[in-house]
Design an enzyme around this catalytic site. Structure first.
Site, PDB file in Angstrom:
ATOM      1  N   GLY A  87     -25.437   7.411 -19.778  1.00  0.00           N
ATOM      2  CA  GLY A  87     -24.172   7.731 -19.108  1.00  0.00           C
ATOM      3  C   GLY A  87     -24.201   8.933 -18.181  1.00  0.00           C
ATOM      4  O   GLY A  87     -23.175   9.572 -17.961  1.00  0.00           O
TER       5      GLY A  87
ATOM      6  N   HIS B  24     -26.968   1.166  -8.165  1.00  0.00           N
ATOM      7  CA  HIS B  24     -28.251   0.515  -8.454  1.00  0.00           C
ATOM      8  C   HIS B  24     -29.381   1.384  -7.896  1.00  0.00           C
ATOM      9  O   HIS B  24     -29.297   1.847  -6.746  1.00  0.00           O
ATOM     10  CB  HIS B  24     -28.293  -0.882  -7.830  1.00  0.00           C
ATOM     11  CG  HIS B  24     -29.549  -1.614  -8.164  1.00  0.00           C
ATOM     12  ND1 HIS B  24     -29.752  -2.209  -9.393  1.00  0.00           N
ATOM     13  CD2 HIS B  24     -30.690  -1.806  -7.455  1.00  0.00           C
ATOM     14  CE1 HIS B  24     -30.966  -2.746  -9.410  1.00  0.00           C
ATOM     15  NE2 HIS B  24     -31.546  -2.514  -8.248  1.00  0.00           N
TER      16      HIS B  24
HETATM   17  C1  GAR Z   1     -29.127   4.384 -13.468  1.00  0.00           C
HETATM   18  O1  GAR Z   1     -30.358   4.677 -12.869  1.00  0.00           O
HETATM   19  C2  GAR Z   1     -28.480   3.198 -12.776  1.00  0.00           C
HETATM   20  O2  GAR Z   1     -28.692   3.184 -11.395  1.00  0.00           O
HETATM   21  C3  GAR Z   1     -29.195   2.069 -13.448  1.00  0.00           C
HETATM   22  O3  GAR Z   1     -29.269   2.426 -14.797  1.00  0.00           O
HETATM   23  C4  GAR Z   1     -29.325   3.839 -14.883  1.00  0.00           C
HETATM   24  C5  GAR Z   1     -28.243   4.297 -15.806  1.00  0.00           C
HETATM   25  O4  GAR Z   1     -28.357   5.665 -16.046  1.00  0.00           O
HETATM   26  N1  GAR Z   1     -28.498   0.836 -13.265  1.00  0.00           N
HETATM   27  C6  GAR Z   1     -29.101  -0.326 -13.024  1.00  0.00           C
HETATM   28  O5  GAR Z   1     -30.302  -0.442 -12.997  1.00  0.00           O
HETATM   29  C7  GAR Z   1     -28.154  -1.483 -12.806  1.00  0.00           C
HETATM   30  N2  GAR Z   1     -28.877  -2.625 -12.325  1.00  0.00           N
HETATM   31  P1  GAR Z   1     -27.140   6.478 -16.639  1.00  0.00           P
HETATM   32  O6  GAR Z   1     -26.714   5.722 -17.909  1.00  0.00           O
HETATM   33  O7  GAR Z   1     -27.715   7.820 -16.963  1.00  0.00           O
HETATM   34  O8  GAR Z   1     -26.071   6.507 -15.609  1.00  0.00           O
END
Ligand code: GAR
Length: 209
Positions: free
Chosen positions: A20, A117
């Protein structure tokens, strides 16, 4: 697009599956007035998502909706839509939410669901975007914020930023460089959508005025 003309802060939902950090970046931007919204609810499809703890500490309502409990994707989408509508949510921000949302969800929030993304879409959609970029050998990657449609990572692009890919990068170092940009660009894109001087023409998100 009507969320723009509101004088009051726009009610947001943030959907997570894991740590998150993008959710926190949005929350901080809201607190600092860089995003004219109010986070009504944080939803996770996983009870063990680390990000839930931050939301609870901030006094934000949290909801855990495990997708395994829904018989079909459509049932899950319906539960999610009902929960968000009941809370008056106007804009949904996916922040590492690792579930595909179907037509029912997207139709309930037309041009009101955003995703971040970790690649320059349309390159490297889906899971493991940073590893895909390294594997392919690109010299530049980055972040994309886009509207969500039922097709994976394919909706109109609101904002992008690039980062270099270095010879000695690992998946971890590249991901960390991209994440810095995610935390900068995602709140900016959310505020751009809230501010409302935009329209979608074909696949392009362009200024309305
Ligand atoms: C982030 O890097 C986001 O861009 C990616 O997951 C991570 C979540 O990190 N999302 C994807 O790959 C969606 N296809 P976070 O939970 O620390 O925000």
């Amino acid at each position: 697009m009507t969320i723009s003309v509101e004088k009051t802060p726009v009610p947001l939902a943030i959907l997570i599956s894991g740590r998150g950090s993008n959710m926190r970046a949005i929350g901080e931007a809201v607190a600092e007035g860089r995003v004219r919204g109010v986070v009504r609810v944080v939803v996770s499809n996983r009870a063990d998502a680390a990000g839930l703890e931050w939301a609870r500490q901030e006094g934000i309502e949290t909801l855990v909706l495990p997708h395994q409990e829904a018989p079909t994707r459509d049932d899950y989408d319906r539960t999610l839509v009902d929960a968000l509508k009941a809370r008056g949510v106007r804009l949904v921000c996916l922040a590492g939410f690792m579930r595909l949302l179907g037509p029912r969800f997207c139709e309930a929030f037309p041009l009101a669901v955003l995703n971040v993304h970790p690649s320059l879409l349309p390159s490297f959609p889906g899971a493991g975007a940073q590893a895909q970029a390294l594997e392919h050998g690109v010299k530049v990657s980055g972040v994309t914020v886009h509207f969500v449609t039922p097709e994976l990572d394919a909706g109109p692009i609101v904002q992008q930023a690039s980062v270099p890919v270095r010879d000695d990068d690992t998946c971890e170092t590249l991901s960390a460089r991209i994440l810095v940009e995610e935390h900068r660009v995602y709140p900016e894109a959310i505020q751009r959508v809230i501010a409302g001087d935009w329209r979608v023409t074909g696949r392009r998100v362009v200024r309305a005025s």
